[in-house]
Design an enzyme around this catalytic site. Structure first.
Site, PDB file in Angstrom:
ATOM      1  N   ASP A 169       6.239  -3.874  -1.241  1.00 22.84           N
ATOM      2  CA  ASP A 169       5.535  -2.877  -0.443  1.00 22.84           C
ATOM      3  C   ASP A 169       6.428  -1.651  -0.262  1.00 22.84           C
ATOM      4  OD1 ASP A 169       3.642  -1.660   1.156  1.00 22.84           O
ATOM      5  OD2 ASP A 169       3.393  -3.357   2.502  1.00 22.84           O
ATOM      6  N   GLY A 170       5.838  -0.577   0.188  1.00 24.95           N
ATOM      7  CA  GLY A 170       6.603   0.630   0.501  1.00 24.95           C
ATOM      8  C   GLY A 170       7.058   0.611   1.953  1.00 24.95           C
ATOM      9  N   ALA A 171       7.731   1.666   2.371  1.00 20.21           N
ATOM     10  CA  ALA A 171       8.129   1.808   3.779  1.00 20.21           C
ATOM     11  C   ALA A 171       8.287   3.291   4.086  1.00 20.21           C
ATOM     12  CB  ALA A 171       9.435   1.066   4.053  1.00 20.21           C
TER      13      ALA A 171
ATOM     14  N   THR B 161       0.851  -1.201   0.000  1.00 24.23           N
ATOM     15  CA  THR B 161       0.000   0.000   0.000  1.00 24.23           C
ATOM     16  C   THR B 161       0.881   1.243   0.000  1.00 24.23           C
ATOM     17  OG1 THR B 161      -1.739  -1.154   1.214  1.00 24.23           O
ATOM     18  CG2 THR B 161      -1.742   1.246   1.366  1.00 24.23           C
TER      19      THR B 161
ATOM     20  N   GLU C 141      -0.587  -5.315   6.057  1.00 25.84           N
ATOM     21  CA  GLU C 141       0.733  -5.421   5.413  1.00 25.84           C
ATOM     22  C   GLU C 141       1.606  -6.454   6.116  1.00 25.84           C
ATOM     23  OE1 GLU C 141       1.152  -0.904   3.590  1.00 25.84           O
ATOM     24  OE2 GLU C 141       1.792  -1.275   5.641  1.00 25.84           O
TER      25      GLU C 141
END
Ligand code: 5RP
Length: 242
Positions: free
Chosen positions: A94-96, A38, A116
């Site tokens: 995924d993002g961070a 996300t 997540e």
């Protein structure tokens, strides 16, 4: 003048997110079961996967980590299945919000940390996509997101505050942000002091009312990081992708 340079900076960062998001697709192979993260960086990954499926015949199935990613994937005709049906996933991308030299992460800026983490823990590998502003020596400059139950959340926040030297704030203030799970998010200002994320994660998870903590420890295997000098893929030497 100031407005112009800010706009340039923002479009510069957006371009880096796009580069990282697209570059991570090189890890994706035909037939993979893929966790779809996300956020604004992974969004570019999903868009690129949709493009490759449509124009290059790539075949994947996805498990989304949020309703927003579900909507995006559905709009691109990426087939989605529930995690229970997928079993173990090949990979999650995924993002961070931050990553440290040990590949530990802060996540949850978009409020999707619980889903997540469930998806990441169900995957054989995790790749993070990020621009270089997310790289830190010590986690904590980004306020740590913690999902909590709405029931007596102030009591939970007080107990969380015992571990946090800075403010603990419910996201959204009087009009609280509600997660996809119906939870609240506490944003906890530790400052860059989180030298032992594993210990802190355990302590916070012990508090009743805490649903999940946005610390991802020992889960991430590689980081695709874009900066003004290009895209760098950092692979953890003892991770699952070597
Ligand atoms: C959402 C997340 C995001 O992956 C994180 O906030 C990074 O988002 P972005 O790519 O928009 O900076 O953890 O819960």
């Amino acid at each position: 003048m100031a407005g112009c340079s800010l706009q340039w900076y923002m479009s510069g960062v957006e371009e880096l997110k796009q580069q990282a998001g697209i570059a991570a697709c090189d890890f994706v192979k035909d037939g993979m079961k893929l966790g779809l993260g996300t956020g604004s960086t992974i969004r570019y990954t999903v868009l690129e996967l949709g493009r490759r499926m449509k124009h290059e015949g790539l075949k994947i199935v996805g498990v989304p980590t949020s309703e927003s990613t579900r909507e995006l994937a559905e709009s691109l005709d990426i087939p989605l299945i529930p995690l229970a049906e997928a079993g173990v996933l090949d990979l999650v991308i995924d993002g961070a919000d931050e990553f440290d030299p040990d590949y530990n992460l802060i996540k949850g800026g978009g409020g999707a940390l619980t889903r997540e983490k469930i998806v990441a823990q169900s995957s054989n590998g995790m790749i993070v996509v990020a621009d270089d502003s997310k790289q830190v020596d010590t986690l904590g400059s980004f306020d740590l997101p913690i999902e909590v139950l709405p029931f007596e959340w102030k009591r939970t926040a007080d107990r969380v505050a015992e571990f946090c030297s800075g403010p603990v704030v419910r996201r959204g203030g009087k009009k609280p942000f509600i997660s996809d799970n119906g939870g609240y998010i506490l944003d906890c200002s530790f400052g860059s002091t989180i030298t032992n994320p594993s210990k802190l994660e355990s302590a916070l998870l012990d508090i009743a009312g805490v649903v999940e903590v946005g610390l991802f420890v020992g889960i991430c295997d590689a980081i695709v990081m874009a900066s003004n000098t290009g895209v760098l893929t950092l692979v953890k030497h003892d991770g699952r992708l070597v």
